[in-house]
Design a protein around this motif. Structure first.
Motif, PDB file in Angstrom:
ATOM      1  N   ASN A   1      -1.985 -10.139  -3.745  1.00  0.00           N
ATOM      2  CA  ASN A   1      -3.139 -10.470  -3.671  1.00  0.00           C
ATOM      3  C   ASN A   1      -4.299 -10.094  -3.645  1.00  0.00           C
ATOM      4  OD1 ASN A   1      -6.001 -11.710  -1.491  1.00  0.00           O
ATOM      5  ND2 ASN A   1      -4.569 -11.397   0.418  1.00  0.00           N
TER       6      ASN A   1
ATOM      7  N   ARG B   1       2.032 -11.993  10.837  1.00  0.00           N
ATOM      8  CA  ARG B   1       0.884 -11.745  10.659  1.00  0.00           C
ATOM      9  C   ARG B   1       0.623  -9.692  10.654  1.00  0.00           C
ATOM     10  NH1 ARG B   1      -3.875 -14.198  10.963  1.00  0.00           N
ATOM     11  NH2 ARG B   1      -2.625 -15.783  12.088  1.00  0.00           N
TER      12      ARG B   1
ATOM     13  N   PRO C   1      -7.382  -8.644   0.098  1.00  0.00           N
ATOM     14  CA  PRO C   1      -6.329  -8.924   1.404  1.00  0.00           C
ATOM     15  C   PRO C   1      -7.734  -9.026   1.901  1.00  0.00           C
ATOM     16  CG  PRO C   1      -7.106  -6.633   0.556  1.00  0.00           C
ATOM     17  CD  PRO C   1      -7.571  -7.557  -0.768  1.00  0.00           C
TER      18      PRO C   1
ATOM     19  N   ASN D   1      -8.177  -8.738   6.203  1.00  0.00           N
ATOM     20  CA  ASN D   1      -7.119  -7.870   7.452  1.00  0.00           C
ATOM     21  C   ASN D   1      -6.334  -8.973   8.288  1.00  0.00           C
ATOM     22  OD1 ASN D   1      -7.507  -5.507   6.030  1.00  0.00           O
ATOM     23  ND2 ASN D   1      -9.815  -4.855   7.343  1.00  0.00           N
TER      24      ASN D   1
ATOM     25  N   ASP E   1      -3.427 -11.693   6.214  1.00  0.00           N
ATOM     26  CA  ASP E   1      -2.376 -10.557   5.627  1.00  0.00           C
ATOM     27  C   ASP E   1      -0.863 -11.202   6.484  1.00  0.00           C
ATOM     28  OD1 ASP E   1      -3.919  -9.916   3.247  1.00  0.00           O
ATOM     29  OD2 ASP E   1      -4.051  -8.117   3.746  1.00  0.00           O
TER      30      ASP E   1
END
Length: 289
Positions: free
Chosen positions: A13, A35, A16, A18, A21
């Motif tokens: 990825n 998660r 990314p 937050n 992800d």
């Protein structure tokens, strides 16, 4: 189905997020995803005790109703030491959580964050940074008469800082009780003080360094240190904060002598200076909840 797909076959990825992800978990012939934030909170649960021991440094944006709810309920969810709010041109960094719970002579504080400006404190009209020429923030002359309570910083600048904070935080700026020195003896040591209401103050040496260094505590550390007698989590976890990230030196409220107060140097050493010195700026602390 993702059975038999190797970890190295997953694409990286490159951007990314937050919030989105995930971590993949594999158990025999089954797979699941969690998660990342949920996985983190299962390891580091909510609450002041754990969040006071994690430095993150994330921009939380503007203080909102969700933040306030998570402060007031004591979870401090998604808020960690070093995180900061951006409000009206100022960044305010989290220095600790519930630092003054149970403190005070006649008050009972609720759950709260301790915040400090990320750089210099501001008033409605100026930023309290030193210029080495004219910025006599502690006193106009080299005197500590009447202790911290008698200083220009206490009498003139803290009310101006409070006005700025009231504009930025409104009713969420909390009142707390703190001990203020009010007299200095002939040797330059504070020997009188009292509990007072406050909405803003400046740190003492213990809040920055975890110990006393240059404050004159001959008559009792109560006058210089008071109830703020442990190191702020921000200073304990992030060493760079103890020298203000090399930004500059700041005044501390500990009386050093008949002529000077303690300071926190941007070189990392605890120092002191004549009260009319122009090399030190102001970095206040306050509570919200």
């Amino acid at each position: 189905m993702m059975t038999d797909i190797r970890i190295q076959d997953f694409s990286e990825n490159s951007k990314p997020d937050n919030n989105n992800d995930f971590v993949m978990t594999f158990n025999d012939n089954s797979e699941s995803k969690t998660r990342l934030r949920d996985a983190f909170y299962s390891i580091v649960p909510d609450g002041a005790q754990t969040h006071n021991n994690v430095f993150r440094g994330q921009n939380l944006g503007v203080l909102d109703a969700t933040h306030i709810a998570n402060i007031q309920n004591g979870t401090f969810h998604d808020m960690f030491v070093g995180d900061y709010f951006s409000i009206n041109g100022s960044n305010y960094v989290i220095a600790g959580m519930n630092y003054k719970i149970g403190h005070g002579d006649n008050s009972s504080l609720g759950n709260h964050l301790v915040l400090m400006p990320q750089d210099w404190s501001k008033t409605p009209t100026q930023t309290l940074a030193p210029d080495s020429k004219t910025t006599r923030y502690m006193n106009d002359t080299d005197t500590t008469a009447d202790g911290f309570a008698g200083s220009k910083l206490y009498q003139t600048y803290l009310p101006q800082i409070q006005t700025k904070l009231e504009s930025d935080f409104g009713a969420h700026l909390m009142s707390f009780r703190t001990i203020v020195s009010t007299h200095v003896d002939a040797s330059g040591a504070p020997d009188q003080g009292e509990w007072r209401d406050a909405k803003v103050s400046i740190p003492n040496e213990v809040m920055i360094y975890g110990t006393t260094l240059n404050g004159n505590n001959k008559n009792n550390a109560w006058y210089n240190v008071g109830d703020e007698n442990s190191q702020l989590p921000l200073m304990r976890i992030n060493d760079a904060e103890r020298n203000f990230n090399r930004i500059g030196a700041i005044w501390l409220r500990d009386v050093h002598s008949a002529s000077g107060f303690a300071a926190a140097s941007n070189c990392g050493d605890g120092s002191w200076g004549g009260a009319s010195g122009t090399w030190n700026g102001v970095r206040a602390f306050f509570l919200i909840g």
